[in-house]
Scaffold this motif. Structure first.
Motif, PDB file in Angstrom:
ATOM      1  N   SER A   1      15.637  16.039  17.459  1.00 58.35           N
ATOM      2  CA  SER A   1      16.942  15.082  16.798  1.00 58.35           C
ATOM      3  C   SER A   1      17.950  14.636  17.868  1.00 58.35           C
ATOM      4  O   SER A   1      18.172  15.420  18.715  1.00 58.35           O
ATOM      5  N   ALA A   2      18.321  13.277  17.489  1.00 54.30           N
ATOM      6  CA  ALA A   2      19.170  12.850  18.267  1.00 54.30           C
ATOM      7  C   ALA A   2      20.856  13.872  18.358  1.00 54.30           C
ATOM      8  O   ALA A   2      21.529  13.724  19.244  1.00 54.30           O
ATOM      9  N   GLU A   3      20.889  14.744  17.357  1.00 51.16           N
ATOM     10  CA  GLU A   3      21.884  15.390  17.456  1.00 51.16           C
ATOM     11  C   GLU A   3      22.006  16.490  18.382  1.00 51.16           C
ATOM     12  O   GLU A   3      23.114  17.087  18.883  1.00 51.16           O
ATOM     13  N   THR A   4      20.844  17.043  18.480  1.00 54.17           N
ATOM     14  CA  THR A   4      20.677  18.147  19.471  1.00 54.17           C
ATOM     15  C   THR A   4      20.064  17.909  20.957  1.00 54.17           C
ATOM     16  O   THR A   4      19.957  18.990  21.734  1.00 54.17           O
ATOM     17  N   HIS A   5      19.477  16.783  21.068  1.00 52.43           N
ATOM     18  CA  HIS A   5      18.854  16.421  22.324  1.00 52.43           C
ATOM     19  C   HIS A   5      19.852  16.181  23.338  1.00 52.43           C
ATOM     20  O   HIS A   5      21.141  16.166  23.217  1.00 52.43           O
ATOM     21  N   HIS A   6      19.371  16.431  24.707  1.00 54.38           N
ATOM     22  CA  HIS A   6      20.258  16.324  25.703  1.00 54.38           C
ATOM     23  C   HIS A   6      20.310  14.887  26.244  1.00 54.38           C
ATOM     24  O   HIS A   6      20.691  14.592  27.622  1.00 54.38           O
TER      25      HIS A   6
ATOM     26  N   TYR B   1      19.844   7.951  19.498  1.00 55.19           N
ATOM     27  CA  TYR B   1      18.741   7.945  18.615  1.00 55.19           C
ATOM     28  C   TYR B   1      17.564   8.676  19.101  1.00 55.19           C
ATOM     29  O   TYR B   1      17.566   8.805  20.437  1.00 55.19           O
ATOM     30  N   SER B   2      16.574   9.274  18.514  1.00 50.19           N
ATOM     31  CA  SER B   2      15.345   9.606  19.026  1.00 50.19           C
ATOM     32  C   SER B   2      14.148   8.978  18.402  1.00 50.19           C
ATOM     33  O   SER B   2      14.270   8.346  17.117  1.00 50.19           O
ATOM     34  N   LEU B   3      13.185   8.813  19.176  1.00 45.95           N
ATOM     35  CA  LEU B   3      11.746   7.985  18.612  1.00 45.95           C
ATOM     36  C   LEU B   3      11.130   8.966  17.673  1.00 45.95           C
ATOM     37  O   LEU B   3      10.342   8.730  17.047  1.00 45.95           O
ATOM     38  N   TYR B   4      11.410  10.226  17.445  1.00 47.08           N
ATOM     39  CA  TYR B   4      10.740  11.193  16.891  1.00 47.08           C
ATOM     40  C   TYR B   4      11.805  12.307  15.951  1.00 47.08           C
ATOM     41  O   TYR B   4      11.494  13.088  15.816  1.00 47.08           O
ATOM     42  N   GLU B   5      12.691  11.203  15.262  1.00 40.37           N
ATOM     43  CA  GLU B   5      13.813  12.130  14.659  1.00 40.37           C
ATOM     44  C   GLU B   5      13.158  13.057  13.553  1.00 40.37           C
ATOM     45  O   GLU B   5      12.357  12.475  12.745  1.00 40.37           O
ATOM     46  N   GLY B   6      13.482  14.224  13.546  1.00 38.68           N
ATOM     47  CA  GLY B   6      13.155  14.993  12.619  1.00 38.68           C
ATOM     48  C   GLY B   6      11.677  15.572  12.756  1.00 38.68           C
ATOM     49  O   GLY B   6      11.496  16.421  11.933  1.00 38.68           O
ATOM     50  N   TRP B   7      11.283  15.438  13.866  1.00 37.27           N
ATOM     51  CA  TRP B   7       9.736  16.076  13.980  1.00 37.27           C
ATOM     52  C   TRP B   7       9.886  17.489  14.203  1.00 37.27           C
ATOM     53  O   TRP B   7      10.707  17.867  15.109  1.00 37.27           O
TER      54      TRP B   7
END
Length: 460
Positions: free
Chosen positions: A404-409, A414-420
């Protein structure tokens, strides 16, 4: 400082066994079934894999693209890499027009100073060839910069012509450097882009529609022919489609020294994202673009059969808000690139090993060992052996990772894999004998990463 890792399942590209590993200062000194040695720090790795730290040979940290610069610098980018089990990156130093190649590398090194938390090396990006530039290649190779990137895309910005490609390939082959090629037919793509814009097709979905597979395949074929005439090895970055892979496979079947990487986004995402006409699609404006899902099976097969040797990330992040929006009214102005340096290992394990597409040792090979071999870092990097750098990942196969973009560093919104939700989790990361990530907590230090001068590239 000494470190003892106990009870690990040690997995390299060549071996898979249970052992303890002992580190003195920053090198592996002893590997044994049961070690009882005094250590300043003990890591209990029971039930986990001990993998070589990842080598990512394709990152863009602090890279200028048109009107903006990638959102991750060496500090944030290498921190994110560490959370994903990568302990060495090879980043790009870009030659400005008229600039001496040595000066470009110096600029790249200056941008890393005091920031990198893991070890790093440099490629040089050549954008033009002055009469004296061939000799400058020799100088860089003598100083450990043994790989050169050239673009066949982006006319007027980064693209070099075929004559430059040939001359640099020839000189690189003579002095032990490896040319890394971005293979797309840039002039033809520019025609398709101008045509789309003239028809009022300005939204990001047209990025993928104006960069067809054949533009990549044709450029791949042409670069292979030039490398063969130059009697030089060649390496293709971010290969995305079956048609380009077929060109690489055919050359390798002729015993040509042709190598290629792909990236997680080409293995897991597909061009259906471009069906969305909203600006949110700008997240997927990267080059080459995402392809039809039919290509996935071909790329996985290429990894299994060694027609593809490396999985890199091509980490080239730009925030959706404030950077990608530069192209809000013209998709051709959107900075090309996406984030990914943090989750390469987790994606490969969950979507490759657990899914039955790759063996565990082959995953280590494409994640760490072969990139180290190809880019002059092995056996210092890319394996676990006496004398090698103490760069490790303690990986929990029973853990889980949610992206998640909320937790990545990564410094991107955004993340290309949001919620995976993925099987497997990075538990501990060790760089140079120091624990830098421990159960999700960063314990490293900016500036602790070292610049690595490399041996000859292009040799396996």
């Amino acid at each position: 400082m000494s470190l003892l890792i106990k009870g690990a399942r040690v997995v390299t590209a060549a071996d898979d066994y249970l052992a303890d590993v002992y580190v003195a200062d920053d090198r592996v000194t002893t590997i044994g079934a049961t070690l009882d040695l005094p250590a300043d720090h003990i890591v209990d790795a029971a039930g986990c894999y001990l993998l070589p730290g990842g080598v990512d040979p394709h990152t863009h940290l602090g890279f200028n693209m048109g009107l903006t610069t990638t959102s991750d610098d060496y500090a944030s980018g290498t921190t994110a890499a560490a959370f994903g089990g990568t302990t060495t990156v090879v980043n790009f130093a870009q030659q400005k027009r008229g600039q001496h190649l040595r000066a470009a590398v110096d600029d790249g090194l200056a941008s890393a100073e005091g920031k990198a938390v893991i070890d790093y090396a440099q490629h040089i990006v050549i954008t033009e060839l002055a009469a004296e530039s061939l000799g400058q290649i020799d100088e860089l190779v003598d100083e450990g910069v043994t790989s050169i990137k050239m673009f066949m895309a982006y006319p007027g910005e980064l693209m070099v012509d075929d004559a430059t490609l040939f001359q640099v390939l020839e000189r690189a082959g003579q002095v032990g450097a490896l040319c890394c090629i971005h293979a797309e037919n840039g002039p033809v793509i520019d025609v398709l882009v101008r045509r789309a814009l003239a028809q009022g097709r300005t939204n990001p979905s047209w990025h993928g529609r104006t960069r067809p597979e054949l533009a990549e395949a044709e450029a791949t074929h042409r670069a292979i022919a030039l490398a063969e005439m130059a009697e030089s090895p060649v390496y293709f970055v971010h290969l995305s489609c079956a048609e380009a892979l077929a060109e690489v496979t055919a050359a390798r079947d002729r015993n040509r020294p042709v190598f290629a990487e792909t990236c997680p986004h080409y293995l897991f995402l597909d061009s259906s994202v471009y069906d969305d006409e909203s600006f949110d699609t700008a997240k997927y404006v990267l080059t080459p673009p995402l392809r039809d899902a039919r290509h996935h099976a071909h790329l996985w097969r290429g990894l299994r059969t060694d027609d593809l040797q490396v999985v890199s990330t091509d980490h080239c992040p730009f925030c959706l808000n404030g950077q990608k929006t530069i192209g809000a009214d013209d998709f051709s102005k959107i900075p090309n690139g996406g984030p990914g340096v943090e989750h390469r290992l987790q994606l490969l394990y969950s979507g490759g090993v657990v899914a039955g597409r790759l063996s565990l040792r082959r995953m280590v090979d494409v994640f760490a060992t072969t990139p180290a071999r190809l880019f002059g870092l092995f056996p210092r990097k890319g394996t676990i052996a006496v004398g090698s750098d103490a760069d490790f990942v303690v990986f929990d196969p029973n853990g889980t990772t949610t992206i998640s973009a909320e937790t990545h560093h990564m410094n991107v919104d955004y993340s290309l894999y949001e919620g995976w939700r993925l099987t497997g989790a990075v538990r501990t990361v060790i760089s140079g004998g120091r624990v830098i990530v421990d159960n999700g907590v960063f314990t490293g230090k900016p500036g602790a990463g070292c610049y690595i001068a490399r041996d000859a590239s292009g040799q396996v």
